[in-house]
Design a protein around this motif. Sequence first.
Motif, mmCIF file in Angstrom:
data_model
loop_
_atom_site.group_PDB
_atom_site.id
_atom_site.type_symbol
_atom_site.label_atom_id
_atom_site.label_comp_id
_atom_site.label_asym_id
_atom_site.label_seq_id
_atom_site.Cartn_x
_atom_site.Cartn_y
_atom_site.Cartn_z
ATOM 1 N N GLY A 101 -2.826 0.299 7.957
ATOM 2 C CA GLY A 101 -3.164 1.319 6.991
ATOM 3 C C GLY A 101 -3.280 2.719 7.556
ATOM 4 O O GLY A 101 -3.914 3.589 6.951
ATOM 5 N N PHE A 102 -2.676 2.940 8.723
ATOM 6 C CA PHE A 102 -2.755 4.253 9.363
ATOM 7 C C PHE A 102 -1.354 4.807 9.606
ATOM 8 O O PHE A 102 -0.364 4.071 9.633
ATOM 9 N N GLU A 103 -1.310 6.097 9.825
ATOM 10 C CA GLU A 103 -0.070 6.755 10.209
ATOM 11 C C GLU A 103 -0.327 7.522 11.504
ATOM 12 O O GLU A 103 -1.159 8.440 11.538
ATOM 13 N N ALA A 104 0.355 7.138 12.578
ATOM 14 C CA ALA A 104 0.167 7.782 13.883
ATOM 15 C C ALA A 104 1.140 8.940 14.026
ATOM 16 O O ALA A 104 2.348 8.771 13.914
ATOM 17 N N ASP A 105 0.585 10.121 14.253
ATOM 18 C CA ASP A 105 1.396 11.313 14.517
ATOM 19 C C ASP A 105 1.513 11.436 16.037
ATOM 20 O O ASP A 105 0.635 11.976 16.693
ATOM 21 N N MET A 106 2.592 10.881 16.590
ATOM 22 C CA MET A 106 2.701 10.705 18.043
ATOM 23 C C MET A 106 3.446 11.851 18.710
ATOM 24 O O MET A 106 4.502 12.274 18.258
ATOM 25 N N MET B 73 0.835 -1.185 0.000
ATOM 26 C CA MET B 73 0.000 0.000 0.000
ATOM 27 C C MET B 73 0.875 1.242 0.000
ATOM 28 O O MET B 73 1.851 1.328 0.721
ATOM 29 N N CYS B 74 0.478 2.220 -0.765
ATOM 30 C CA CYS B 74 1.255 3.447 -0.842
ATOM 31 C C CYS B 74 1.108 4.229 0.439
ATOM 32 O O CYS B 74 0.050 4.277 1.038
ATOM 33 N N CYS B 75 2.194 4.888 0.810
ATOM 34 C CA CYS B 75 2.189 5.632 2.066
ATOM 35 C C CYS B 75 1.160 6.749 2.055
ATOM 36 O O CYS B 75 0.581 7.077 3.082
ATOM 37 N N ASP B 76 0.914 7.319 0.849
ATOM 38 C CA ASP B 76 0.020 8.463 0.832
ATOM 39 C C ASP B 76 -1.440 8.053 1.045
ATOM 40 O O ASP B 76 -2.304 8.891 1.204
ATOM 41 N N LEU B 77 -1.745 6.740 0.997
ATOM 42 C CA LEU B 77 -3.096 6.280 1.265
ATOM 43 C C LEU B 77 -3.326 6.040 2.747
ATOM 44 O O LEU B 77 -4.444 5.826 3.169
ATOM 45 N N LYS B 78 -2.276 6.024 3.521
ATOM 46 C CA LYS B 78 -2.422 5.815 4.954
ATOM 47 C C LYS B 78 -3.060 7.046 5.587
ATOM 48 O O LYS B 78 -2.665 8.174 5.309
ATOM 49 N N ARG B 79 -4.035 6.793 6.425
ATOM 50 C CA ARG B 79 -4.753 7.885 7.051
ATOM 51 C C ARG B 79 -4.105 8.248 8.384
ATOM 52 O O ARG B 79 -3.824 7.396 9.214
ATOM 53 N N ARG B 80 -3.920 9.535 8.592
ATOM 54 C CA ARG B 80 -3.259 10.040 9.796
ATOM 55 C C ARG B 80 -4.239 10.142 10.963
ATOM 56 O O ARG B 80 -5.399 10.492 10.791
ATOM 57 N N PHE B 81 -3.746 9.801 12.157
ATOM 58 C CA PHE B 81 -4.469 10.160 13.378
ATOM 59 C C PHE B 81 -3.455 10.705 14.379
ATOM 60 O O PHE B 81 -2.264 10.383 14.327
ATOM 61 N N LEU B 82 -3.922 11.560 15.254
ATOM 62 C CA LEU B 82 -3.061 12.167 16.269
ATOM 63 C C LEU B 82 -3.007 11.251 17.484
ATOM 64 O O LEU B 82 -4.049 10.848 18.013
ATOM 65 N N LEU B 83 -1.809 10.912 17.926
ATOM 66 C CA LEU B 83 -1.607 10.014 19.065
ATOM 67 C C LEU B 83 -0.893 10.788 20.167
ATOM 68 O O LEU B 83 0.267 11.174 20.018
ATOM 69 N N LEU B 84 -1.599 11.036 21.272
ATOM 70 C CA LEU B 84 -1.040 11.772 22.406
ATOM 71 C C LEU B 84 -0.864 10.829 23.589
ATOM 72 O O LEU B 84 -1.708 9.964 23.839
ATOM 73 N N TYR B 85 0.226 11.016 24.329
ATOM 74 C CA TYR B 85 0.417 10.237 25.552
ATOM 75 C C TYR B 85 0.897 11.159 26.672
ATOM 76 O O TYR B 85 1.538 12.185 26.440
ATOM 77 N N ALA B 86 0.533 10.804 27.888
ATOM 78 C CA ALA B 86 1.002 11.517 29.081
ATOM 79 C C ALA B 86 1.422 10.464 30.088
ATOM 80 O O ALA B 86 0.611 9.627 30.496
ATOM 81 N N THR B 87 2.686 10.490 30.471
ATOM 82 C CA THR B 87 3.242 9.409 31.276
ATOM 83 C C THR B 87 3.982 9.960 32.480
ATOM 84 O O THR B 87 4.483 11.077 32.458
ATOM 85 N N GLN B 88 4.026 9.167 33.555
ATOM 86 C CA GLN B 88 4.800 9.523 34.734
ATOM 87 C C GLN B 88 6.036 8.645 34.851
ATOM 88 O O GLN B 88 7.124 9.119 35.127
ATOM 89 N N LYS B 89 5.864 7.368 34.613
ATOM 90 C CA LYS B 89 6.975 6.423 34.759
ATOM 91 C C LYS B 89 7.303 5.678 33.464
ATOM 92 O O LYS B 89 8.118 4.773 33.466
ATOM 93 N N GLY B 90 6.641 6.050 32.365
ATOM 94 C CA GLY B 90 6.980 5.453 31.088
ATOM 95 C C GLY B 90 5.977 4.459 30.542
ATOM 96 O O GLY B 90 6.080 4.032 29.389
#
Length: 707
Positions: free
Chosen positions: A35-40, A1-18
Amino acid sequence: MCCDLKRRFLLLYATQKGQAKAIAEEIWQQAGAHGFEADMHCMSEMDEYNLETEKDPVVIVISTTGTGDPPDTARKFVKKIQDTALPPDHFAHVQYGLLGLGDSEYTFFCNGGKTVDQRLQELGAQHFYDTGLADDCVGLELVVDPWIDGLWLALKEAFLLQKEKEGMSGDAVSSALSAAPHIGHKLNLSLEVQNFKLEDERVRSSDVLTQKLADIHLVASTGDTEPSLVHSVPPVSQSALNIPALPPEYIEVQFQDTHGENPHRSSLISEGTTFEVPVTKAVQLTREDAIKTALLLELDIADTVFDYQPGDAFCVVCPNNVNEVEELLQILGLSDKGEYFVCVKVKQGTKKKGATHPQHIPEKSTLKFLLTWCLEIRSVPKKAFLRALVECTSDAGEKRRLQELCSRQGASDYTRFIRDSNTCLLDLLHAFSSCKPSLNLLIEHLPKLQARSYSVSSSNLYQPGRLCFVFNIVEFRACPARPVSRKGVCTGWLAELVTPLLHPNKNTLDTKGESSSIGKICIFARPNNTFHLPADPSVPFVMVGPGTGISPFIGFLQHRQKLREEHTDWEFGEAWLFFGCRHQERDYLFKQVDCVAFILDELKCFLENGTLTHLKVCFSRDSSPAEVTSPKYVQDVLRLYAKEVARVLLKERGYFYVCGDKKHMADSVSDAVVDIISVEMEVDKLEAMKTLAMLREAKRYLQDVWS
C-alpha cells in the motif's frame, strides 16, 4: 486498491558496488503490495529530492567503503549535512529509517550509515524505525530480510501518527493500508546490536513467491546425506520455499557486425584521474617453495603528475582472465560473436523503477571487451541473480536447487556453497548445465569490474618518479563448488604480465642487457587520509606488519631515512617494526632478495643507519629447539615487549600502525594491545578497551587491513 490511496515515502540509496541499490530496488518492488509508493533516488541525485522540505517518511539504504567512508555516491550529501552552520533543528521535520551495510571484518563497521545516522540525529531528525546494520561478514540477509519485513508496519504507524499530528482522521489511511498484506514484525535494531523479535507473522507479501514442493527431487545417489552446491537434504529439500520476486528485465542488447574501436580503459573509471604507467621492475620476494608467492613491482610515474604519500593506496585497473572470458562465451553459445560490437539500451516498457543505462557499460564496444573490462564475472552471485537464473534453467531438479539457494529456507546453504565458497557465475553454469542465461541478464546482474587497491611500498622523496607495491598472488583452491583452482583476478593478471621481468631471457633484454619494460598498466590514486607517518618526526611509533602487511612500512622507513639525511638537526623518535611470516628462509620479505635486476636488503640497512630502531621478527612454521619456545606470531612478540609498547603508546603518546589480514592477525594484535594496556596501567580489560577506543578516536591507533 486505487493508486491514489498509496502513501508515498522517499527512498534514498548510496552504493559503491551495487549492494545498497539492489536492496533499495527490493524495497521499491515490495512497496506497492503493502500500500505504499516508494519515490526512489540515488543519494547523489540531489536535484531530484529535497530533505529540507520533505514531509513524507524517508528510508535510507547506505553502504560503507574504504576504511569506513561513505560510498562515493553519498559524498556530496554527507558534505552538505556536515555543514557546521546548520542549526540543530534543521531536519526536525524529517522522519526516517536507515539500513546500513558493512563488514565487521573491518574496524569501522557500517561507518557510512552510522555517520549519516548520527548527523541526521544531531540536526533534529527522528527515527520512525530503528536503524539496522547488516554485516556482509556473516550474510547481509540476516539483517536485511527482517528489517524490510518490519518496515511496512513501521511506515503504516508513521503515517497514522502523522495524521494524528495534523489533526486529521487516520481512518482512510488505516483502511487503505490494512487492505494490503503485511508482516507485523516488531524489530528492535540498536546501532550496535541487531536483536530481532519476530512477532505476529501474518500473510506474506505478494512479492514473495511461495514455491510448494511438488514431486521434484534432485538427481543424487541414495547415499547423499550431506548437502552440496547442487544437492540439498531435509529439511530444505522438503520445504515449501519463500523465494524473492523475479527482478524485472530492463536491458536490451543488439549485435552489430560493424567495425570500430573499443573505448579506452580510462573512460571506464569514474573514481579519479587515471594514469598509464610502465612496469619497470618485478622481484619475487619469496622462495619457490613458499606457501604464498609475494611479488614486488616497480612503476615508473616520472612522466605523470601522480603523487602519493607513504601509507597511501592506489588502484590498478585490471581485466578478467582471458581464458575465463572465452569459456563464458562458449557456454553462452556466443564464441563466434566475441568481436561483434554490442549496443546496450534500456528495454522499452520495462517495469524496473528508474531503469537507466549502467554507467560502467559503454554505449558501444565489442562483446569480448565488455566481458573482459566491464563486468565482474568472478563476483559472488546475489540471490536476485540466482532468482533470475531459475527462469533460464530447464532441468526441474536444477531449477529447484537454484530456488532453494535463493530462498529464505536455503539461507545457510547459500552462505556455505555460494558466499563462503566464492562461487562465481562460471562455477554455477558448470554445476547447473541446463542453465542458459541471456547476455542481457548478465549485464543486468553482474556488477562493475572493480579496480583493485594496493598499499604503496615506497616513498616519492626516497625514490622520485617511482612507485612500488607488494602483493601475494591470490589462490582460490579447487573445491566441490569450484572444480578448478583460480588465481586472483588482478594478482593473477599482474603475475602473468611481469613474467618476462621475473624470468628474463634474450628476447626480453634491451641493448644494454637489462630487462626492458613489459607494457603499461592503468592506475589511479586512492589517498588514505590517516595512515601516514606522524607529522612530528620526534614522535615514536610502532609498526606491526606480518607478511605483505610490511608493504607500507617500507615506504615509511624510506621516507624517514631521507628526512634524516636532509635534516640532520631534527630529532627523530623511536621506530619499532614487528614482522612475522611462516618460514625464515622462504618468506622473510625484504631480508635479502637476489635478483638479476637488483638486491634488496632494506631492513638490514634501515637498522644499521638508525632509521629503524628495533626490528622484532617471528616465524610461525619454523620449528625451534625443544628447550626454546619462540613466539610464533606478531601478537606474541608484542606481549614480550609489553613495557616498551606501553611506554611508546601511552607515556610518550606515540602512534601504533597495523597492516595486514584482519581476521587472522589484526584482531589478535588488538587483543594483545588491550592486554598490554590492562597489565601496564593496572586496569581491568573493559577500561583497557576504552583506552584503545580513545587511541583509535585520536587517530593514534591506525589500521590498514583487509579480509
